[in-house]
Scaffold this motif. Structure first.
Motif, PDB file in Angstrom:
ATOM      1  N   ASP A 116       0.914  -1.107  -0.078  1.00 12.32           N
ATOM      2  CA  ASP A 116      -0.030   0.020  -0.141  1.00 12.32           C
ATOM      3  C   ASP A 116       1.124   1.401  -0.121  1.00 12.32           C
ATOM      4  OD1 ASP A 116      -1.722   2.154   0.653  1.00 12.32           O
ATOM      5  OD2 ASP A 116      -2.747   1.138   2.186  1.00 12.32           O
ATOM      6  N   PRO A 117       1.020   1.898  -1.167  1.00 10.30           N
ATOM      7  CA  PRO A 117       2.061   3.105  -1.193  1.00 10.30           C
ATOM      8  C   PRO A 117       1.485   4.076  -0.476  1.00 10.30           C
ATOM      9  CG  PRO A 117       0.797   2.809  -3.245  1.00 10.30           C
ATOM     10  CD  PRO A 117       0.534   1.603  -2.480  1.00 10.30           C
ATOM     11  N   ALA A 118       0.278   4.562  -0.173  1.00 11.43           N
ATOM     12  CA  ALA A 118      -0.232   5.692   0.544  1.00 11.43           C
ATOM     13  C   ALA A 118       0.091   5.339   1.941  1.00 11.43           C
ATOM     14  CB  ALA A 118      -1.953   5.514   0.281  1.00 11.43           C
ATOM     15  N   GLU A 119       0.227   4.213   2.546  1.00  7.64           N
ATOM     16  CA  GLU A 119       0.377   3.607   4.065  1.00  7.64           C
ATOM     17  C   GLU A 119       1.915   3.423   4.101  1.00  7.64           C
ATOM     18  OE1 GLU A 119      -1.475   4.674   6.388  1.00  7.64           O
ATOM     19  OE2 GLU A 119      -3.230   5.226   5.356  1.00  7.64           O
ATOM     20  N   ASN A 120       2.317   3.230   2.959  1.00  6.04           N
ATOM     21  CA  ASN A 120       3.881   2.594   2.868  1.00  6.04           C
ATOM     22  C   ASN A 120       3.862   1.484   3.800  1.00  6.04           C
ATOM     23  OD1 ASN A 120       6.641   2.600   2.154  1.00  6.04           O
ATOM     24  ND2 ASN A 120       7.196   3.893   4.013  1.00  6.04           N
ATOM     25  N   THR A 121       3.144   0.672   3.768  1.00  2.00           N
ATOM     26  CA  THR A 121       3.158  -0.760   4.467  1.00  2.00           C
ATOM     27  C   THR A 121       2.467  -1.796   3.547  1.00  2.00           C
ATOM     28  OG1 THR A 121       2.360  -1.968   6.623  1.00  2.00           O
ATOM     29  CG2 THR A 121       0.656  -0.213   5.182  1.00  2.00           C
ATOM     30  N   PHE A 122       2.722  -3.122   4.089  1.00  4.58           N
ATOM     31  CA  PHE A 122       2.273  -4.004   3.284  1.00  4.58           C
ATOM     32  C   PHE A 122       1.713  -5.166   4.161  1.00  4.58           C
ATOM     33  CE2 PHE A 122       6.515  -5.226   4.894  1.00  4.58           C
ATOM     34  CZ  PHE A 122       6.474  -6.612   5.470  1.00  4.58           C
ATOM     35  N   SER A 123       0.887  -6.148   3.242  1.00  8.74           N
ATOM     36  CA  SER A 123       0.083  -7.081   4.099  1.00  8.74           C
ATOM     37  C   SER A 123       0.620  -8.258   3.262  1.00  8.74           C
ATOM     38  CB  SER A 123      -1.410  -7.046   4.224  1.00  8.74           C
ATOM     39  OG  SER A 123      -1.924  -6.998   2.793  1.00  8.74           O
ATOM     40  N   ALA A 124       0.330  -9.279   3.820  1.00  7.91           N
ATOM     41  CA  ALA A 124       0.577 -10.766   3.402  1.00  7.91           C
ATOM     42  C   ALA A 124      -0.533 -11.576   3.324  1.00  7.91           C
ATOM     43  CB  ALA A 124       1.652 -11.371   3.922  1.00  7.91           C
ATOM     44  N   SER A 125      -0.732 -12.358   2.374  1.00 11.40           N
ATOM     45  CA  SER A 125      -2.145 -13.216   2.054  1.00 11.40           C
ATOM     46  C   SER A 125      -1.664 -14.716   1.635  1.00 11.40           C
ATOM     47  CB  SER A 125      -3.209 -12.816   1.192  1.00 11.40           C
ATOM     48  OG  SER A 125      -2.433 -12.579  -0.069  1.00 11.40           O
ATOM     49  N   LEU A 126      -2.457 -15.760   2.128  1.00 10.99           N
ATOM     50  CA  LEU A 126      -2.260 -17.081   1.812  1.00 10.99           C
ATOM     51  C   LEU A 126      -2.793 -17.278   0.323  1.00 10.99           C
ATOM     52  CD1 LEU A 126      -3.478 -18.611   5.170  1.00 10.99           C
ATOM     53  CD2 LEU A 126      -0.946 -18.305   4.273  1.00 10.99           C
ATOM     54  N   GLY A 127      -1.548 -17.853  -0.470  1.00  9.60           N
ATOM     55  CA  GLY A 127      -2.351 -18.071  -2.003  1.00  9.60           C
ATOM     56  C   GLY A 127      -2.789 -19.305  -1.932  1.00  9.60           C
ATOM     57  N   GLN A 128      -2.372 -20.097  -0.956  1.00  8.34           N
ATOM     58  CA  GLN A 128      -2.898 -21.732  -0.838  1.00  8.34           C
ATOM     59  C   GLN A 128      -3.952 -21.771   0.098  1.00  8.34           C
ATOM     60  OE1 GLN A 128      -0.023 -24.635  -0.675  1.00  8.34           O
ATOM     61  NE2 GLN A 128      -1.445 -26.236   0.017  1.00  8.34           N
ATOM     62  N   LEU A 129      -5.403 -21.522  -0.223  1.00  7.00           N
ATOM     63  CA  LEU A 129      -6.327 -21.575   0.884  1.00  7.00           C
ATOM     64  C   LEU A 129      -6.926 -23.037   0.735  1.00  7.00           C
ATOM     65  CD1 LEU A 129      -8.187 -18.138   0.033  1.00  7.00           C
ATOM     66  CD2 LEU A 129      -6.544 -18.936   2.050  1.00  7.00           C
ATOM     67  N   ARG A 130      -7.401 -23.257   1.827  1.00  7.62           N
ATOM     68  CA  ARG A 130      -7.922 -24.689   2.052  1.00  7.62           C
ATOM     69  C   ARG A 130      -9.222 -24.695   2.710  1.00  7.62           C
ATOM     70  NH1 ARG A 130      -2.138 -27.433   4.723  1.00  7.62           N
ATOM     71  NH2 ARG A 130      -0.877 -26.405   3.372  1.00  7.62           N
ATOM     72  N   ASN A 131      -9.880 -25.964   2.443  1.00  6.86           N
ATOM     73  CA  ASN A 131     -11.342 -26.278   3.123  1.00  6.86           C
ATOM     74  C   ASN A 131     -11.267 -26.052   4.479  1.00  6.86           C
ATOM     75  OD1 ASN A 131     -10.497 -28.754   3.760  1.00  6.86           O
ATOM     76  ND2 ASN A 131     -11.419 -29.290   1.866  1.00  6.86           N
ATOM     77  N   LYS A 132     -12.442 -25.960   5.203  1.00  6.98           N
ATOM     78  CA  LYS A 132     -12.572 -25.745   6.665  1.00  6.98           C
ATOM     79  C   LYS A 132     -11.868 -27.036   7.368  1.00  6.98           C
ATOM     80  CE  LYS A 132     -15.750 -25.046  10.378  1.00  6.98           C
ATOM     81  NZ  LYS A 132     -17.098 -24.953  10.504  1.00  6.98           N
ATOM     82  N   GLU A 133     -11.982 -28.211   6.815  1.00  2.00           N
ATOM     83  CA  GLU A 133     -11.501 -29.382   7.368  1.00  2.00           C
ATOM     84  C   GLU A 133      -9.997 -29.332   7.561  1.00  2.00           C
ATOM     85  OE1 GLU A 133     -13.777 -29.441   5.107  1.00  2.00           O
ATOM     86  OE2 GLU A 133     -15.424 -29.883   6.466  1.00  2.00           O
ATOM     87  N   SER A 134      -9.113 -28.615   6.614  1.00  2.00           N
ATOM     88  CA  SER A 134      -7.741 -28.423   6.872  1.00  2.00           C
ATOM     89  C   SER A 134      -7.378 -27.206   7.373  1.00  2.00           C
ATOM     90  CB  SER A 134      -7.390 -28.501   5.165  1.00  2.00           C
ATOM     91  OG  SER A 134      -7.953 -29.717   4.636  1.00  2.00           O
ATOM     92  N   SER A 135      -8.012 -26.442   8.252  1.00  2.00           N
ATOM     93  CA  SER A 135      -7.744 -25.225   8.745  1.00  2.00           C
ATOM     94  C   SER A 135      -6.641 -25.440   9.660  1.00  2.00           C
ATOM     95  CB  SER A 135      -8.908 -24.388   9.257  1.00  2.00           C
ATOM     96  OG  SER A 135      -9.451 -25.404  10.355  1.00  2.00           O
TER      97      SER A 135
END
Length: 386
Positions: A116-135
């Motif tokens: 986020d250039p406006a806040e000069n910060t970043f966040s990470a997300s999971l590219g490999q999402l799984r179903n509820k049984e694998s949480s």
């Protein structure tokens, strides 16, 4: 003058009454990459203890502390994503190094960085999402990555999970074994698991054969030392120009059942009542009991709804808890007096615990049922005919 009795929020380290030993144990687990289970009823101050230990560890030991309330996250995937983001922010000084760290230690999760250039910060997300049984495996994969990252850090790293039992409940029966299998191998991350479902957590850590048995140190959180709590209350009133008699302080502790939140809430109301009425010189037992009842009646709409949502057997069982001292309730004598069969009383007690209306207080070899909210008990005694 500001009311000195605070409740309903996390207390800062300077506001804690006692709890030195508990804070020290949490700090030791953070610094030494240990594993600690902190177990105690709601409203006993667990969250404030965790905050105090985290802040002091960050300040004095330069520790990196990742602290979360598991109940605040809609799913374990959300918790895992937040852990990933906070780990990257805490252990990587730049976006470039954060990306490199995520690729090195979390590659199997296919993480993505969003800047986020406006806040000069970043966040990470999971590219490999799984179903509820694998949480749970998803969460343990993130914890494994944190262990790898912590091994490269030159500072203590810790993960604190408050209301940890929710993760196990959401993950199902296999969750305990999966989490243990991951963290028992970790040597560079300290773990503190805190929770308020005392019976559930006590079984998890205390029964041989359960995955968490002897996984780490266990600390049960009890009431505050009575003398220190009484001195704190007296000093708070004295600072506002109010002299509280010894009997009044005892009445405060008794009416709040020595639970820090409850006692502070009643002391707060008493302090305000004395200041507003001009009765600044003396707080008596009668004042305390009057304010207890006033506080209970102010919440009448809420307590009326709570009472009416209970079945008739549950209402009668709750009356038995209040009027028979919380002991020996599943007896033929109690059954006859309240007109509820013993099996129904037992079932009602279990359901009232599940609804967080009752809790079991185990102390010095005895067990007693108590209301989570003693003001609800005061309301029942005022409104429900004997």
């Amino acid at each position: 003058m500001k009311n000195p009795f605070e409740f309903g929020r996390e207390l800062s380290p300077d506001e804690l009454v006692d709890r030195r030993d508990e804070v020290k144990e949490v700090r030791d687990a953070i610094r030494d990459s240990g594993k600690l289970f902190l177990i105690g009823p709601r409203r006993y101050g667990k969250t404030s203890i965790l905050r105090a230990a985290a802040e002091r560890s960050q300040k004095n030991d330069r520790a990196i502390v990742l602290r979360y309330d598991v109940q605040a996250f809609p799913s374990l995937e959300d918790l895992a994503s937040r852990l990933l983001t906070d780990t990257a922010r805490a252990l990587a000084p730049s976006l470039e190094k954060a990306g490199k760290m995520l690729r090195s230690f979390f590659s199997n999760l296919q993480p993505k960085l969003d800047y986020d250039p406006a806040e000069n910060t970043f966040s990470a997300s999971l590219g490999q999402l799984r179903n509820k049984e694998s949480s749970i495996p998803l969460l343990t994969d993130v914890l494994d990555g944190i262990e790898l990252a912590a091994a490269k850090a030159k500072r203590p790293v810790a993960v604190i999970l408050d209301e940890f039992q929710k993760a196990v409940e959401d993950g199902g029966e296999a969750a305990e074994g999966q989490i243990r299998a991951a963290i028992q191998r970790h040597r560079h991350v300290g773990y503190v698991f805190a929770g308020s479902k005392t019976r559930l957590l006590a079984d998890m850590v205390g029964k041989e054969g359960r995955p968490f048995y002897k996984l780490g140190k266990v600390r049960f959180l009890g009431p505050l030392p009575r003398d220190e709590f009484a001195a704190f209350l007296s000093e708070g009133f004295r600072g506002g120009g109010i002299s509280a008699t010894d009997d009044a302080i005892e009445a405060l502790l008794h009416a709040g059942e020595e639970v820090p939140y409850n006692v502070q809430a009643l002391a707060h109301a008493c302090w305000d009542g004395c200041r507003e009425s001009g009765r600044k010189t003396n707080l008596t037992t009668e004042n305390v009991l009057e304010m207890r009842d006033t506080t209970a009646l102010r919440a009448d709409p809420f307590y009326t709804m709570l009472w009416n949502d209970l079945t008739t057997p549950q209402q009668k069982t709750l009356l038995a808890v209040l009027r028979d001292g919380g002991n020996g309730l599943a007896s033929t004598d109690v059954s006859k007096r309240y007109g509820v069969p013993v099996p129904t009383i037992q079932k009602s007690l279990m359901l009232l615990e599940e609804k967080n209306i009752l809790r079991e207080d185990q102390r010095l070899g005895t067990a007693r049922l108590r209301l989570e909210d003693p003001f609800f008990g005061a309301w029942i005694n005022l409104v429900v005919p004997r």
